[in-house]
Design an enzyme around this catalytic site. Sequence first.
Site, mmCIF file in Angstrom:
data_model
loop_
_atom_site.group_PDB
_atom_site.id
_atom_site.type_symbol
_atom_site.label_atom_id
_atom_site.label_comp_id
_atom_site.label_asym_id
_atom_site.label_seq_id
_atom_site.Cartn_x
_atom_site.Cartn_y
_atom_site.Cartn_z
ATOM 1 N NE ARG A 152 -2.114 1.919 3.316
ATOM 2 C CZ ARG A 152 -2.550 2.512 4.511
ATOM 3 N NH1 ARG A 152 -3.760 2.305 4.872
ATOM 4 N NH2 ARG A 152 -2.010 3.320 5.358
ATOM 5 C CE1 TYR A 164 -4.925 6.065 8.003
ATOM 6 C CE2 TYR A 164 -4.757 5.967 5.723
ATOM 7 C CZ TYR A 164 -4.795 5.370 6.700
ATOM 8 O OH TYR A 164 -5.088 3.835 7.149
ATOM 9 C CG ASP A 216 -6.935 3.957 3.043
ATOM 10 O OD1 ASP A 216 -8.123 4.111 2.568
ATOM 11 O OD2 ASP A 216 -6.538 3.453 4.260
ATOM 12 C CG HIS A 218 -8.435 6.861 6.289
ATOM 13 N ND1 HIS A 218 -8.579 7.614 7.167
ATOM 14 C CD2 HIS A 218 -8.139 5.512 6.483
ATOM 15 C CE1 HIS A 218 -8.742 6.731 8.161
ATOM 16 N NE2 HIS A 218 -8.171 5.657 7.735
ATOM 17 C CD GLU A 242 -8.244 0.274 2.573
ATOM 18 O OE1 GLU A 242 -8.378 0.150 3.908
ATOM 19 O OE2 GLU A 242 -6.927 0.019 2.114
ATOM 20 C CD GLU A 268 -9.984 0.805 7.315
ATOM 21 O OE1 GLU A 268 -9.741 1.993 8.004
ATOM 22 O OE2 GLU A 268 -9.253 0.522 6.621
ATOM 23 N NE ARG A 289 -9.123 -2.934 3.422
ATOM 24 C CZ ARG A 289 -8.182 -3.265 4.338
ATOM 25 N NH1 ARG A 289 -8.194 -4.743 4.633
ATOM 26 N NH2 ARG A 289 -7.415 -2.268 5.014
ATOM 27 C CD GLU A 345 -4.109 -2.929 6.643
ATOM 28 O OE1 GLU A 345 -3.725 -1.699 6.737
ATOM 29 O OE2 GLU A 345 -5.405 -3.255 7.104
ATOM 30 C CD1 TRP A 408 -7.736 11.883 10.446
ATOM 31 C CD2 TRP A 408 -8.279 9.621 11.057
ATOM 32 N NE1 TRP A 408 -6.433 11.221 10.508
ATOM 33 C CE2 TRP A 408 -6.823 9.780 10.834
ATOM 34 C CE3 TRP A 408 -8.780 8.469 11.375
ATOM 35 C CZ2 TRP A 408 -6.145 8.372 11.235
ATOM 36 C CZ3 TRP A 408 -8.084 7.380 11.421
ATOM 37 C CH2 TRP A 408 -6.485 7.247 11.400
#
Length: 408
Positions: A152, A164, A216, A218, A242, A268, A289, A345, A408
Amino acid sequence: MTGNVDKIVSAQVIVCSPGRNFVTLKITTDDGLVGWGDATLNGRELSVASYLRDHVAPLLIGRDPARIEDTWQYLYRGVYWRRGPVTMAAIGAVDVALWDIKGKVTGQPVYQLLGGAVRDRILSYTHATGWDIPALLDSLDEKKALGFQALRAQTGVPGLDTVYGVTKGGKPYEPAGRGAAPIEEVWDTDAYLRYAPKALAAAREHVGPELKLLHDAHHRLTPNQAARLGKSLEAVDLFWLEDVTPAENQEVLRHIRAHTTVPLAIGEVFNTVWEFQTLITEQLIDFVRAAVSHAGGISPLRRIAALADPWQIKLAPHGPSDISPIALGASTHIGLSTPNFAIQEYMGYPDLTNEVFPHSWSYADGHLHPGDQPGIGVELDEALAAKFPYEPAYLPVARRVDGSMTDW
């Protein structure tokens, strides 16, 4: 060890901080067998610890530990206020601990109880980060040298001081900052959208076509911004993009999917199959995820994978540093035995964390394996853990450049 186990006699919650905070559940049977589960919820650890200690643990005493599915249904359907990360992390810890006991009773690693191995090892990816493009390329080389075949890639963004997934000076990344309040980061989506395609294109040119490259976003983009980013990255040939948007509103993924062929990975922060239902049945994503601990344990994560399988969507569980070695171990058992499992991951852990959580799972040449110890194959050194008490820590929050809050 084999034998008949009749009932649970103890359920203890242990909170420790060997480098970062972890919440661990210890279930003991009347035969003296111990099952371990992970209930860590980054930045909200004590809420799960209380839910387990004050509401769940008393309900476990006297129950038959062999009735894993019945216990899961009891803790989920038997509570009027259900779902959500606190509840599901607590239930997940119980589920994993009971599978751990089941393996120890039968003398088998859990993956054998899930139908046996369908692959010899589990493909894993880790994080390559750099504050600028040259630093990112160096990080990619460093992680490739460790054997990783999937990485990643995350970079800083010009004009921003905090981003991030990335730290300055090559320090290890740990999002949860110690202290009484979260760190406030400043975010500029326009600057990110200008820079990310350039950085990822440089990464692809540097590593060549064979290495699997991930990125990602995020949760920070609107649907149209996500569609634009996906289109701009199609030539980069990402393994996945992602969390392009906050996925609570799942219908927005239809717009994104209609405008880009880049593979999408989401979930996630999801906790049940219900958050995935539309995304799976409409084929709006390519990878699920969910983390074994946050989605309620081994039992429900297998059900999510089973729903995804006929839609040709693959399981790729979340595995950051705030998921303890117990949850990672459980995830590797699922990975070894689940046909539509894609990748795990794996950020790795500091030496101290590995000492507190001795484990049988192992990493080699870009792959993980759960090992063949009975159960999950991860224990907790309680005496060592007691030397590292809980410390307040929070995930950051983010504001736009105008001062308003964003995701975030």
